[in-house]
Design a protein around this motif. Structure first.
Motif, PDB file in Angstrom:
ATOM      1  N   GLU A 365       0.835  -0.976  -0.018  1.00 15.63           N
ATOM      2  CA  GLU A 365      -0.038  -0.296   0.003  1.00 15.63           C
ATOM      3  C   GLU A 365       0.964   1.193   0.387  1.00 15.63           C
ATOM      4  OE1 GLU A 365      -3.052  -0.221   3.700  1.00 15.63           O
ATOM      5  OE2 GLU A 365      -3.459  -2.277   3.062  1.00 15.63           O
ATOM      6  N   TYR A 366       2.145   0.851   0.832  1.00 14.96           N
ATOM      7  CA  TYR A 366       2.820   2.597   0.330  1.00 14.96           C
ATOM      8  C   TYR A 366       4.772   1.378   0.189  1.00 14.96           C
ATOM      9  CZ  TYR A 366       5.214   6.640   1.909  1.00 14.96           C
ATOM     10  OH  TYR A 366       6.079   7.487   2.629  1.00 14.96           O
ATOM     11  N   LEU A 367       4.945   2.694  -0.459  1.00 16.29           N
ATOM     12  CA  LEU A 367       6.620   2.413  -0.988  1.00 16.29           C
ATOM     13  C   LEU A 367       7.341   3.374  -0.846  1.00 16.29           C
ATOM     14  CD1 LEU A 367       8.497   0.402  -1.341  1.00 16.29           C
ATOM     15  CD2 LEU A 367       7.525   0.650  -4.231  1.00 16.29           C
ATOM     16  N   ASP A 368       8.049   3.794  -0.078  1.00 18.20           N
ATOM     17  CA  ASP A 368       8.793   4.717   0.601  1.00 18.20           C
ATOM     18  C   ASP A 368      10.641   4.052  -0.026  1.00 18.20           C
ATOM     19  OD1 ASP A 368      10.650   7.737   0.536  1.00 18.20           O
ATOM     20  OD2 ASP A 368       9.937   7.084   3.240  1.00 18.20           O
ATOM     21  N   VAL A 369      10.351   5.127  -1.374  1.00 16.75           N
ATOM     22  CA  VAL A 369      11.681   4.988  -1.937  1.00 16.75           C
ATOM     23  C   VAL A 369      12.762   6.518  -2.458  1.00 16.75           C
ATOM     24  CG1 VAL A 369      11.484   3.127  -3.142  1.00 16.75           C
ATOM     25  CG2 VAL A 369      11.146   5.251  -4.497  1.00 16.75           C
ATOM     26  N   ARG A 370      12.444   6.925  -1.492  1.00 15.05           N
ATOM     27  CA  ARG A 370      13.396   8.921  -1.295  1.00 15.05           C
ATOM     28  C   ARG A 370      14.887   8.242  -1.356  1.00 15.05           C
ATOM     29  NH1 ARG A 370      10.373  11.402   3.073  1.00 15.05           N
ATOM     30  NH2 ARG A 370      10.562   9.200   3.850  1.00 15.05           N
ATOM     31  N   SER A 371      15.443   9.599  -2.414  1.00 18.07           N
ATOM     32  CA  SER A 371      16.628   9.173  -2.079  1.00 18.07           C
ATOM     33  C   SER A 371      17.360   8.007  -2.560  1.00 18.07           C
ATOM     34  CB  SER A 371      17.643   9.975  -0.601  1.00 18.07           C
ATOM     35  OG  SER A 371      16.862  11.052  -0.143  1.00 18.07           O
ATOM     36  N   CYS A 372      16.961   7.175  -3.216  1.00 20.22           N
ATOM     37  CA  CYS A 372      17.143   5.640  -3.888  1.00 20.22           C
ATOM     38  C   CYS A 372      17.934   6.357  -5.444  1.00 20.22           C
ATOM     39  CB  CYS A 372      15.928   4.880  -3.470  1.00 20.22           C
ATOM     40  SG  CYS A 372      15.837   4.070  -2.740  1.00 20.22           S
ATOM     41  N   PRO A 373      18.997   6.547  -5.315  1.00 23.53           N
ATOM     42  CA  PRO A 373      19.004   7.140  -6.965  1.00 23.53           C
ATOM     43  C   PRO A 373      18.941   6.241  -8.238  1.00 23.53           C
ATOM     44  CG  PRO A 373      21.143   6.598  -5.108  1.00 23.53           C
ATOM     45  CD  PRO A 373      20.119   7.007  -4.532  1.00 23.53           C
ATOM     46  N   HIS A 374      18.843   5.191  -7.750  1.00 22.63           N
ATOM     47  CA  HIS A 374      18.615   4.553  -8.970  1.00 22.63           C
ATOM     48  C   HIS A 374      16.958   3.943  -9.267  1.00 22.63           C
ATOM     49  CE1 HIS A 374      22.950   3.565  -9.156  1.00 22.63           C
ATOM     50  NE2 HIS A 374      22.613   3.074  -7.831  1.00 22.63           N
ATOM     51  N   ILE A 375      15.882   4.831  -8.635  1.00 25.72           N
ATOM     52  CA  ILE A 375      14.841   4.135  -8.176  1.00 25.72           C
ATOM     53  C   ILE A 375      13.980   5.492  -8.615  1.00 25.72           C
ATOM     54  CG2 ILE A 375      12.872   3.008  -6.979  1.00 25.72           C
ATOM     55  CD1 ILE A 375      14.883   1.674  -5.337  1.00 25.72           C
ATOM     56  N   THR A 376      13.587   5.303  -9.983  1.00 20.72           N
ATOM     57  CA  THR A 376      12.697   6.261 -10.662  1.00 20.72           C
ATOM     58  C   THR A 376      11.464   6.559 -10.649  1.00 20.72           C
ATOM     59  OG1 THR A 376      13.783   6.936 -12.710  1.00 20.72           O
ATOM     60  CG2 THR A 376      15.264   7.835 -10.924  1.00 20.72           C
ATOM     61  N   LYS A 377      10.431   7.397 -11.361  1.00 23.33           N
ATOM     62  CA  LYS A 377       9.121   7.247 -11.923  1.00 23.33           C
ATOM     63  C   LYS A 377       8.900   6.095 -12.816  1.00 23.33           C
ATOM     64  CE  LYS A 377       4.847   8.386 -11.609  1.00 23.33           C
ATOM     65  NZ  LYS A 377       4.153   8.302 -13.077  1.00 23.33           N
ATOM     66  N   SER A 378      10.340   7.510 -13.861  1.00 24.90           N
ATOM     67  CA  SER A 378      10.469   7.373 -15.022  1.00 24.90           C
ATOM     68  C   SER A 378      11.322   5.621 -15.294  1.00 24.90           C
ATOM     69  CB  SER A 378      11.206   8.205 -15.330  1.00 24.90           C
ATOM     70  OG  SER A 378      12.298   8.352 -15.444  1.00 24.90           O
ATOM     71  N   GLY A 379      12.002   5.337 -14.682  1.00 23.71           N
ATOM     72  CA  GLY A 379      13.004   4.390 -14.208  1.00 23.71           C
ATOM     73  C   GLY A 379      11.914   3.056 -14.160  1.00 23.71           C
ATOM     74  N   CYS A 380      10.668   2.646 -13.389  1.00 27.07           N
ATOM     75  CA  CYS A 380       9.967   2.459 -12.939  1.00 27.07           C
ATOM     76  C   CYS A 380       9.057   1.358 -14.070  1.00 27.07           C
ATOM     77  CB  CYS A 380       8.702   2.020 -12.019  1.00 27.07           C
ATOM     78  SG  CYS A 380      10.086   2.008 -10.123  1.00 27.07           S
ATOM     79  N   ASP A 381       8.468   3.174 -14.587  1.00 26.38           N
ATOM     80  CA  ASP A 381       7.646   3.104 -16.000  1.00 26.38           C
ATOM     81  C   ASP A 381       8.383   2.234 -17.453  1.00 26.38           C
ATOM     82  OD1 ASP A 381       5.995   4.106 -15.098  1.00 26.38           O
ATOM     83  OD2 ASP A 381       6.821   6.314 -15.568  1.00 26.38           O
ATOM     84  N   VAL A 382       9.271   2.451 -17.627  1.00 24.04           N
ATOM     85  CA  VAL A 382      10.820   2.064 -18.461  1.00 24.04           C
ATOM     86  C   VAL A 382      10.251   0.339 -18.175  1.00 24.04           C
ATOM     87  CG1 VAL A 382      12.459   1.475 -19.854  1.00 24.04           C
ATOM     88  CG2 VAL A 382      11.444   4.044 -19.367  1.00 24.04           C
ATOM     89  N   ALA A 383      10.903   0.343 -16.928  1.00 26.98           N
ATOM     90  CA  ALA A 383      10.673  -1.116 -16.912  1.00 26.98           C
ATOM     91  C   ALA A 383       9.653  -2.330 -16.548  1.00 26.98           C
ATOM     92  CB  ALA A 383      11.524  -1.219 -15.138  1.00 26.98           C
ATOM     93  N   GLY A 384       8.499  -1.838 -16.826  1.00 27.62           N
ATOM     94  CA  GLY A 384       7.245  -1.894 -16.940  1.00 27.62           C
ATOM     95  C   GLY A 384       6.686  -2.536 -15.617  1.00 27.62           C
ATOM     96  N   LEU A 385       7.302  -1.589 -14.519  1.00 23.01           N
ATOM     97  CA  LEU A 385       6.530  -2.562 -12.760  1.00 23.01           C
ATOM     98  C   LEU A 385       5.076  -2.172 -13.280  1.00 23.01           C
ATOM     99  CD1 LEU A 385      10.097  -1.008 -10.947  1.00 23.01           C
ATOM    100  CD2 LEU A 385       9.199  -3.448 -12.405  1.00 23.01           C
ATOM    101  N   LYS A 386       4.266  -3.068 -12.465  1.00 23.05           N
ATOM    102  CA  LYS A 386       2.554  -3.145 -12.108  1.00 23.05           C
ATOM    103  C   LYS A 386       2.734  -3.319 -10.791  1.00 23.05           C
ATOM    104  CE  LYS A 386       1.677  -2.874 -16.775  1.00 23.05           C
ATOM    105  NZ  LYS A 386       1.012  -1.631 -17.111  1.00 23.05           N
ATOM    106  N   PHE A 387       2.773  -1.731  -9.706  1.00 16.97           N
ATOM    107  CA  PHE A 387       2.334  -1.272  -8.694  1.00 16.97           C
ATOM    108  C   PHE A 387       0.921  -1.730  -8.515  1.00 16.97           C
ATOM    109  CE2 PHE A 387       5.642   1.489  -9.519  1.00 16.97           C
ATOM    110  CZ  PHE A 387       6.854   0.510  -8.001  1.00 16.97           C
ATOM    111  N   PRO A 388       0.684  -2.446  -7.262  1.00 12.87           N
ATOM    112  CA  PRO A 388      -0.825  -2.630  -7.296  1.00 12.87           C
ATOM    113  C   PRO A 388      -2.123  -1.324  -7.457  1.00 12.87           C
ATOM    114  CG  PRO A 388       0.540  -3.760  -4.978  1.00 12.87           C
ATOM    115  CD  PRO A 388       1.367  -3.064  -6.623  1.00 12.87           C
ATOM    116  N   ASP A 389      -3.241  -1.732  -7.254  1.00 13.16           N
ATOM    117  CA  ASP A 389      -3.835  -0.185  -7.847  1.00 13.16           C
ATOM    118  C   ASP A 389      -3.831   0.686  -6.335  1.00 13.16           C
ATOM    119  OD1 ASP A 389      -4.342  -1.025  -9.945  1.00 13.16           O
ATOM    120  OD2 ASP A 389      -6.035  -1.947  -9.974  1.00 13.16           O
TER     121      ASP A 389
END
Length: 406
Positions: A365-389
């Motif tokens: 329900e909640y994922l905190d990835v602040r200040s994780c340089p290798h995890i960005t919204k665009s990177g997750c989108d490119v990788a096709g990650l599917k988060f729960p709705d």
């Protein structure tokens, strides 16, 4: 045919029986609007009340709500007014609300030991008292409460910086049924005080000693052994004297532990955490261990695979943790129940690690990835990650954090 008046037909006891069957508070309020008689009955049966009132109004309330059990006079931090509740108010409460079991005075900054003496002298049935951030209180007033309200089950003293071990000694002597104790920021509390406390109070299931900088392994170990069967929540945030000995003691004695807060306890290392994971594999639900700098993949992997009911985990700033922490999830036979994961400032975790997590966890329900340089919204989108709705991902700090790990 003559009309029948319900007030002429039903007795007070019969009307009271009808009122008792109303489950909704709004329906009970409507009941009291019918007539003065029904209002009087509704007032006498009322059990809970939240209010802001001075002595004169409190006297009227005491006359009207004579069987009140819970009274909430707390103030919010952002909207508190001074002096708010005063010692005079507490004298009226102690004299007028004799059946009171729950009293909330959080952030009532005007009250002193004199008011606490009134509470201790008048409310012998009191079971729960919250005086968090009532900063004028000292041992003197709280000793009076411990001696006068010996049925106490819950006592919250967060931010009462003048509290010492003497209060814990009094609680041990007078309040054997104590179950919840909040001492956050009470920096004068020591290991000796905790030992005194649990010599008489062995049913404690909630203990908050966050930021109690004079508490260490000796005190925590004594508590874990004395309250082994009851302890479910233990909070030790920024208790820098706490180390592996405390965790090993919890692993040995507290198999029912559900919530453990050890953020900022920098001497804790992998071996003790792995022992805890095995011992509390069925019970542990919430674990906060941000800034535990000696923690690495081995213990976090053990937590994720062993603790089957884990719902919230904070490993923020554990800089040695990598994607490898998620490798073992694929071998798990069941879905994870994890709802909250905080990995902010973990620079070695990447989008690939999050992908492995999502493959085995649909409850997030909640994922905190602040200040994780290798995890960005665009990177997750490119990788096709599917988060729960229903999952909120905090990339930048713009989202409110859940309070489950505070």
């Amino acid at each position: 045919m003559a009309s029948i008046c319900i007030n002429d037909t039903l007795t007070d006891d019969e009307l009271g029986s009808i009122l008792s069957k109303l489950e909704n508070d709004k329906d009970k309020e409507i009941f009291g609007l019918v007539c003065k008689r029904w209002l009087g009955l509704q007032s006498k049966e009322r059990k809970r009340l939240a209010a802001r009132a001075g002595p004169h109004m409190l006297q009227k309330m005491a006359a009207r709500f004579s069987r009140l059990i819970e009274l909430d006079l707390s103030q919010s931090i952002s909207r508190s007014f001074y002096p708010g509740v005063t010692d005079s108010d507490l004298a009226v409460i102690a004299d007028g609300f004799r059946f009171l079991k729950v009293l909330n005075l959080q952030n009532c900054k005007g009250i002193t030991d004199k008011g606490m003496a009134s509470i201790g002298g008048g409310l012998s049935s009191l079971q729960s008292l919250n005086v968090c951030y009532c900063r004028k209180l000292t041992d003197k007033g709280l000793l009076a409460v411990a001696e006068g309200s010996q049925g106490l089950r819950s006592l919250h003293l967060d931010g009462c910086k003048f509290v010492t071990d003497e209060v814990l000694k009094a609680l041990s002597k007078n309040c054997p049924n104590l179950e919840e104790l909040g001492l956050q920021g009470c920096t004068s509390i020591t290991d000796c005080g905790l030992a005194d406390l649990v010599s008489g109070c062995r049913q404690i299931h909630f203990l908050d000693i966050n930021k109690c900088s004079n508490v260490g392994d000796s005190g925590v170990s004594t508590v874990s052994e004395a309250c082994s069967s009851s302890m479910k929540t233990l909070k030790l945030l920024d208790c820098f004297r706490v180390g592996n000995k405390s965790i090993l003691s919890l692993a040995r004695f507290c198999e029912n532990l559900e919530t453990l807060i050890i953020g900022g306890c920098r001497d804790i290392s992998d071996e003790s955490i792995k022992s805890l994971a095995v011992s509390c594999r069925s019970s542990l639900k919430n674990l906060r261990m941000d800034w535990c700098l000696n923690i690495s993949n081995s213990s976090i992997s053990c937590i994720l695979t062993e603790c089957l009911n884990l719902e919230a985990l904070d490993i923020g700033c554990c800089e040695e943790v990598t994607d490898a922490v998620f490798h073992g999830l694929g071998a798990m036979g069941t879905e994870m129940r994890l709802k909250v994961l905080k990995i902010s400032n973990c620079p070695k975790i990447t989008v690939a690690g999050i992908g492995m997590l999502l493959d085995k966890c649909n409850s997030l329900e909640y994922l905190d990835v602040r200040s994780c340089p290798h995890i960005t919204k665009s990177g997750c989108d490119v990788a096709g990650l599917k988060f729960p709705d229903f999952c909120k991902v905090n990339f930048t700090g713009s989202l409110n954090e859940p309070d489950v790990l505070l």
